[in-house]
Enzyme design. Structure first.
Site, PDB file in Angstrom:
ATOM      1  N   SER A  24       0.772  -1.042   0.122  1.00 33.48           N
ATOM      2  CA  SER A  24       0.039  -0.004   0.113  1.00 33.48           C
ATOM      3  C   SER A  24       0.938   1.382  -0.104  1.00 33.48           C
ATOM      4  CB  SER A  24      -1.027   0.263   1.178  1.00 33.48           C
ATOM      5  OG  SER A  24      -1.559   1.301   1.338  1.00 33.48           O
ATOM      6  N   TYR A  37      -1.060  -0.752  10.498  1.00 36.91           N
ATOM      7  CA  TYR A  37      -1.152  -0.993   9.154  1.00 36.91           C
ATOM      8  C   TYR A  37      -0.029  -0.556   8.222  1.00 36.91           C
ATOM      9  CZ  TYR A  37      -3.304  -1.267   4.426  1.00 36.91           C
ATOM     10  OH  TYR A  37      -3.494  -1.323   2.989  1.00 36.91           O
TER      11      TYR A  37
END
Length: 146
Positions: A24, A37
């Site tokens: 990501s 995350y």
């Protein structure tokens, strides 16, 4: 990591293969609301780079794909939950989310899943033979680097 360890020896033996990690843009642009995350995605980049070095001199490549905000089914559900009763189009809600939470995004909209898939298809194909150890961004310009 375990899947890579399981499949990479066969790829090396055949002298061809592709290992792709879907990370990501949050690996480089760690969001304050999701530090855990972001850190997990950063770790993926290190893992991919290290595995690419293990495959040096072979036709096995290892790369990471870094999507930015992407209008997946899960994100659509999240946007609808955050805007209960709204009759506004999901694309409009998504663009508003990007403006608020990822203001550096140059596209000013979320990517489609097909746009992310296009980069994955390239990275998985023979066309990407000279691309390894890379963090391939499909982030709409969200990460503010050149």
């Amino acid at each position: 990591m375990r899947l890579s360890r399981a499949y990479m020896p066969g790829m090396k033996e055949r002298n061809w293969g592709r290992v792709l990690f879907i990370a990501s843009e949050s690996a480089l642009n760690i969001p304050v609301e999701m530090v855990d995350y972001g850190v997990s995605k950063t770790a993926m980049l290190g893992l991919a780079r290290g595995l690419a070095k293990l495959m040096a001199g072979t036709n096995v490549t290892v790369n990471s794909v870094l999507p930015g905000p992407t209008l997946s089914e899960g994100v659509e559900d999240m946007l609808k939950a955050q805007n209960p009763g709204s009759t506004r189009p999901v694309a409009e809600l998504a663009a508003e989310f990007v403006q608020k939470h990822r203001p550096s995004n140059i596209l000013r909209r979320m990517a489609t899943v097909d746009e992310v898939a296009n980069l994955v298809a390239y990275a998985a194909s023979p066309l990407s033979s000279a691309t390894t150890g890379a963090a391939l961004r499909v982030d709409g310009g969200t990460v503010d680097t050149i």
